[in-house]
Design an enzyme around this catalytic site. Structure first.
Site, PDB file in Angstrom:
ATOM      1  CB  CYS A  41      12.778 -47.327  45.757  1.00 39.21           C
ATOM      2  SG  CYS A  41      11.903 -46.689  47.324  1.00 39.21           S
TER       3      CYS A  41
HETATM    4  O1  KQY Z   1      10.951 -49.853  47.490  1.00 34.31           O
HETATM    5  C1  KQY Z   1       9.607 -50.197  46.777  1.00 34.31           C
HETATM    6  N1  KQY Z   1       9.429 -48.077  46.928  1.00 34.31           N
HETATM    7  C2  KQY Z   1       9.759 -50.471  45.695  1.00 34.31           C
HETATM    8  C3  KQY Z   1       8.113 -50.912  45.102  1.00 34.31           C
HETATM    9  C4  KQY Z   1       7.388 -51.713  44.266  1.00 34.31           C
HETATM   10  C5  KQY Z   1       6.717 -51.323  43.902  1.00 34.31           C
HETATM   11  C6  KQY Z   1       6.960 -52.735  42.997  1.00 34.31           C
HETATM   12  N2  KQY Z   1       5.567 -52.137  41.760  1.00 34.31           N
END
Ligand code: KQY
Length: 366
Positions: free
Chosen positions: A357
């Site tokens: 991510c």
């Molecule tokens: O891609 C992702 N897992 C992003 C998660 C964002 C979380 C914001 N607190």
């Protein structure tokens, strides 16, 4: 940088390469948001720096940092990592750096999707998200690539995976969520993915990882490791709510056929035992929208599937769990030519995602 509004990647002969194809480099963003990263982000910055260092062993890494964090980023990151000042609302390069596509001549272009913090005012995770939403275009400018404007369609990079041979993979829970593209049907969404990523088949897994606040991005539950082959996050604990979710994905994959007519080979990747927020970790997070960001005992969406494939390595998360070693051995067996580097990632997980991510690959330009 040309902004392309009148055609699509498929029409122009561009396709999204698989992550296991050659990279020019990788984009990351330095974390600092105090409601995402505990204790002002200090531990998260160290974990991100370890990830950047591991990726930089085999490809160029560009880290975007705010004005406030620029000097700190420059001091913490190895000298071969490029640091550029660029504003953002948080640090999820996978989701709002461009998705890159490439043609047979080796030319690369970006796609600028709309971004609304994983669900906008319906079930988004923070407000505002305007700086994140401008990053794709700024990055294409920096990298001197033309960019397709697809900001009328909400999509995060973590919600798609491709095999590079015409097959894409998404989850229904995310792509059909009410906070993203509520006026578009499943068929319309699939047509956009086919046109922009140059796919002929889209695999629709029903769901993702239990408690994943992105409406269950595919990149946390399932990833291509080769054309026709995936790893799937798996638990044998039938009492765990994740069991039924992983099983539903397995059953879907067992009957699926990809763009080349292949049945999908599924490798199960064990999950760690549930990872729960501690009181101490919760105390280290600022509130978001006047509410605690996380609560003690909250289960985080931990999964080993959230790894990054660099030119020379697999950079995967570890959680201090007995399954760390098993998951590492499985991935090493699937990628014999890349050394697996496992990085303790609890401080990234607390933010709501993991190594995949926070990274976005740029395909090799020929
Ligand atoms: O891609 C992702 N897992 C992003 C998660 C964002 C979380 C914001 N607190």
């Amino acid at each position: 940088m040309k902004i392309i509004t009148e055609s699509t990647p498929a029409a122009d002969g561009f396709r999204m390469p698989a992550e296991y194809e050659s990279h020019e480099g990788c984009i990351m963003i330095f974390p600092e948001r105090p409601d995402s990263w505990q204790y002002g982000g200090y531990a998260a910055r160290r974990a991100f720096s370890r990830v950047a260092e591991a990726i930089a062993r085999s490809e160029k890494v560009t880290v975007c940092a705010s004005e406030a964090q620029y000097d700190n980023a420059r001091a913490m990151l190895p000298e071969q990592v490029r640091v550029v000042e660029m504003s953002s609302n948080d640090a999820w390069a996978r989701d709002y750096a461009p998705t890159f596509v490439k043609n047979s001549r080796g030319e690369v272009r970006g796609i600028d999707w709309g971004f609304n913090a994983w669900g906008g005012l319906v079930d988004g995770l923070y407000f505002p998200w305007d700086k994140d939403n401008r990053m794709a275009r700024k990055l294409c400018d920096l990298l001197e690539t033309d960019v397709y404007d697809k900001r009328d369609f909400i999509l995060e990079g973590g919600s798609i995976h491709v095999d590079g041979e015409g097959t894409g993979m998404v989850t229904e829970s995310c792509l059909l969520s009410k906070g993203r593209n509520p006026d578009r049907s499943r068929e319309e969404i699939e047509d956009i993915l086919k046109e922009y990523l140059n796919l002929s088949t889209v695999l629709w897994l029903p769901c993702g990882i239990y408690g994943d606040e992105t409406n269950e991005h595919v990149d946390n539950i399932c990833a291509f490791v080769a054309p026709g082959e995936v790893v799937l996050a798996w638990t044998e604990d039938e009492k765990d709510p994740q069991y039924a979710m992983s099983k539903a994905c397995l059953e879907y994959l067992e009957q699926a056929v990809d763009a080349k007519g292949r049945h999908i080979q599924v490798h199960k990747l064990p999950l760690p035992k549930p990872v729960l927020m501690t009181e101490e970790e919760c105390r280290g997070l600022d509130e978001c929208w006047d509410e605690p960001t996380r609560r003690p005992g909250e289960r985080l969406a931990a999964s080993y599937v959230n790894f990054y494939i660099s030119n020379g390595n697999i950079i995967m998360p570890g959680f201090g769990d007995p399954a760390d070693e098993t998951a590492k051995e499985i991935l090493q067996g699937l990628f014999p030519e890349r050394e697996v580097v496992q990085i303790y990632a609890r401080d990234i997980l607390i933010g709501g995602g993991n190594i995949h991510c926070i990274t976005q690959q740029i395909p090799e330009h020929c």
